[in-house]
Design an enzyme around this catalytic site. Structure first.
Site, PDB file in Angstrom:
ATOM      1  N   CYS A 134       0.870  -1.183   0.000  1.00  0.00           N
ATOM      2  CA  CYS A 134       0.000   0.000   0.000  1.00  0.00           C
ATOM      3  C   CYS A 134       0.906   1.231   0.000  1.00  0.00           C
ATOM      4  O   CYS A 134       1.746   1.404   0.894  1.00  0.00           O
ATOM      5  CB  CYS A 134      -0.928   0.011   1.219  1.00  0.00           C
ATOM      6  SG  CYS A 134      -1.778   1.585   1.424  1.00  0.00           S
ATOM      7  N   ASP A 148       0.258  16.609  -1.483  1.00  0.00           N
ATOM      8  CA  ASP A 148      -0.003  15.770  -2.651  1.00  0.00           C
ATOM      9  C   ASP A 148       1.104  15.989  -3.678  1.00  0.00           C
ATOM     10  O   ASP A 148       1.536  17.118  -3.914  1.00  0.00           O
ATOM     11  CB  ASP A 148      -1.375  16.115  -3.260  1.00  0.00           C
ATOM     12  CG  ASP A 148      -1.864  15.043  -4.212  1.00  0.00           C
ATOM     13  OD1 ASP A 148      -2.852  14.361  -3.873  1.00  0.00           O
ATOM     14  OD2 ASP A 148      -1.260  14.869  -5.301  1.00  0.00           O
ATOM     15  N   THR A 179      -7.815   6.334  -6.465  1.00  0.00           N
ATOM     16  CA  THR A 179      -6.670   5.662  -7.099  1.00  0.00           C
ATOM     17  C   THR A 179      -5.760   4.998  -6.073  1.00  0.00           C
ATOM     18  O   THR A 179      -5.031   4.071  -6.414  1.00  0.00           O
ATOM     19  CB  THR A 179      -5.838   6.643  -7.950  1.00  0.00           C
ATOM     20  OG1 THR A 179      -5.377   7.710  -7.119  1.00  0.00           O
ATOM     21  CG2 THR A 179      -6.661   7.206  -9.101  1.00  0.00           C
ATOM     22  N   HIS A 199      -8.064   8.497   2.468  1.00  0.00           N
ATOM     23  CA  HIS A 199      -7.413   9.802   2.527  1.00  0.00           C
ATOM     24  C   HIS A 199      -8.408  10.898   2.211  1.00  0.00           C
ATOM     25  O   HIS A 199      -9.329  10.710   1.425  1.00  0.00           O
ATOM     26  CB  HIS A 199      -6.213   9.879   1.573  1.00  0.00           C
ATOM     27  CG  HIS A 199      -6.527   9.497   0.164  1.00  0.00           C
ATOM     28  ND1 HIS A 199      -6.602   8.192  -0.251  1.00  0.00           N
ATOM     29  CD2 HIS A 199      -6.792  10.250  -0.939  1.00  0.00           C
ATOM     30  CE1 HIS A 199      -6.893   8.160  -1.541  1.00  0.00           C
ATOM     31  NE2 HIS A 199      -7.030   9.402  -1.989  1.00  0.00           N
ATOM     32  N   HIS A 216      -8.542  14.797   0.853  1.00  0.00           N
ATOM     33  CA  HIS A 216      -7.808  15.885   0.203  1.00  0.00           C
ATOM     34  C   HIS A 216      -8.257  17.195   0.849  1.00  0.00           C
ATOM     35  O   HIS A 216      -9.467  17.456   0.932  1.00  0.00           O
ATOM     36  CB  HIS A 216      -8.163  15.974  -1.291  1.00  0.00           C
ATOM     37  CG  HIS A 216      -7.836  14.744  -2.101  1.00  0.00           C
ATOM     38  ND1 HIS A 216      -6.769  14.704  -2.975  1.00  0.00           N
ATOM     39  CD2 HIS A 216      -8.432  13.534  -2.193  1.00  0.00           C
ATOM     40  CE1 HIS A 216      -6.740  13.509  -3.575  1.00  0.00           C
ATOM     41  NE2 HIS A 216      -7.745  12.789  -3.113  1.00  0.00           N
TER      42      HIS A 216
HETATM   43  P1  5GP Z   1      -7.279   9.664  -5.079  1.00  0.00           P
HETATM   44  O1  5GP Z   1      -7.235   9.790  -6.567  1.00  0.00           O
HETATM   45  O2  5GP Z   1      -7.132   8.215  -4.640  1.00  0.00           O
HETATM   46  O3  5GP Z   1      -8.417  10.346  -4.410  1.00  0.00           O
HETATM   47  O4  5GP Z   1      -6.016  10.443  -4.551  1.00  0.00           O
HETATM   48  C1  5GP Z   1      -4.727   9.938  -4.571  1.00  0.00           C
HETATM   49  C2  5GP Z   1      -3.793  11.104  -4.522  1.00  0.00           C
HETATM   50  O5  5GP Z   1      -2.514  10.641  -4.134  1.00  0.00           O
HETATM   51  C3  5GP Z   1      -3.626  11.824  -5.874  1.00  0.00           C
HETATM   52  O6  5GP Z   1      -4.033  13.190  -5.740  1.00  0.00           O
HETATM   53  C4  5GP Z   1      -2.130  11.678  -6.167  1.00  0.00           C
HETATM   54  O7  5GP Z   1      -1.584  12.838  -6.747  1.00  0.00           O
HETATM   55  C5  5GP Z   1      -1.549  11.404  -4.802  1.00  0.00           C
HETATM   56  N1  5GP Z   1      -0.332  10.594  -4.832  1.00  0.00           N
HETATM   57  C6  5GP Z   1      -0.136   9.464  -5.560  1.00  0.00           C
HETATM   58  N2  5GP Z   1       1.095   8.972  -5.312  1.00  0.00           N
HETATM   59  C7  5GP Z   1       1.683   9.803  -4.408  1.00  0.00           C
HETATM   60  C8  5GP Z   1       2.965   9.804  -3.765  1.00  0.00           C
HETATM   61  O8  5GP Z   1       3.810   8.949  -3.957  1.00  0.00           O
HETATM   62  N3  5GP Z   1       3.210  10.830  -2.900  1.00  0.00           N
HETATM   63  C9  5GP Z   1       2.280  11.809  -2.649  1.00  0.00           C
HETATM   64  N4  5GP Z   1       2.641  12.756  -1.783  1.00  0.00           N
HETATM   65  N5  5GP Z   1       1.064  11.821  -3.241  1.00  0.00           N
HETATM   66  C10 5GP Z   1       0.773  10.836  -4.100  1.00  0.00           C
HETATM   67 ZN    ZN Z   2      -2.356   1.471   3.607  1.00  0.00          ZN
END
Ligand code: 5GP
Ligand code: ZN
Length: 114
Positions: A4, A30, A95, A100, A102
């Protein structure tokens, strides 16, 4: 949880720009910011998403929300306002399957879905 991404960030296996940390939660910038302030707030405990929160997690999730306020204040977006987003599952566009939230701020967010 093995493999993860955000658990690896919690463990320090993957570096991140941490803005707040305690024994229960972590907040970091992010990697692909969608706004001048774009912070991800996560429980350190692996919970896959909003669809996987159990009754036993109530205290942790409530606690996390009290810290969202503090993190937004420290980022300087509390006065002007900010948005908190949770994407959940396939249709929600999640993703990374580690719960999480934002925090987006630093500009007027115009694209309102609701
Ligand atoms: P989701 O699309 O699941 O709501 O948000 C996942 C977020 O994680 C995205 O905004 C993406 O830019 C961020 N993210 C993905 N990989 C990494 C990483 O390795 N480090 C950080 N700091 N953010 C990440
Ligand atoms: Zn986890």
């Amino acid at each position: 949880m093995e493999n993860c991404l955000f658990c690896k960030i919690v463990n320090g296996e993957i570096p991140s720009q941490i803005v707040y940390e305690d024994d229960k939660i972590l907040a970091f910038k992010d990697i692909q910011p969608a706004a001048p302030v774009h912070i991800l707030v996560i429980p350190k405990k692996h919970i896959a998403g909003a669809d996987a929160i159990e009754a036993d997690d109530a205290e942790l999730i409530g606690y996390l929300w009290t810290k969202i306020r503090k993190i937004a204040e420290d980022a300087g977006v509390c006065q002007d306002g900010f948005r908190v987003i949770n994407n959940c599952g396939e249709n929600g566009g999640q993703t990374v399957r580690h719960l999480h939230f934002h925090i987006l701020g630093g500009l007027k967010l115009d694209e309102k879905l609701i």
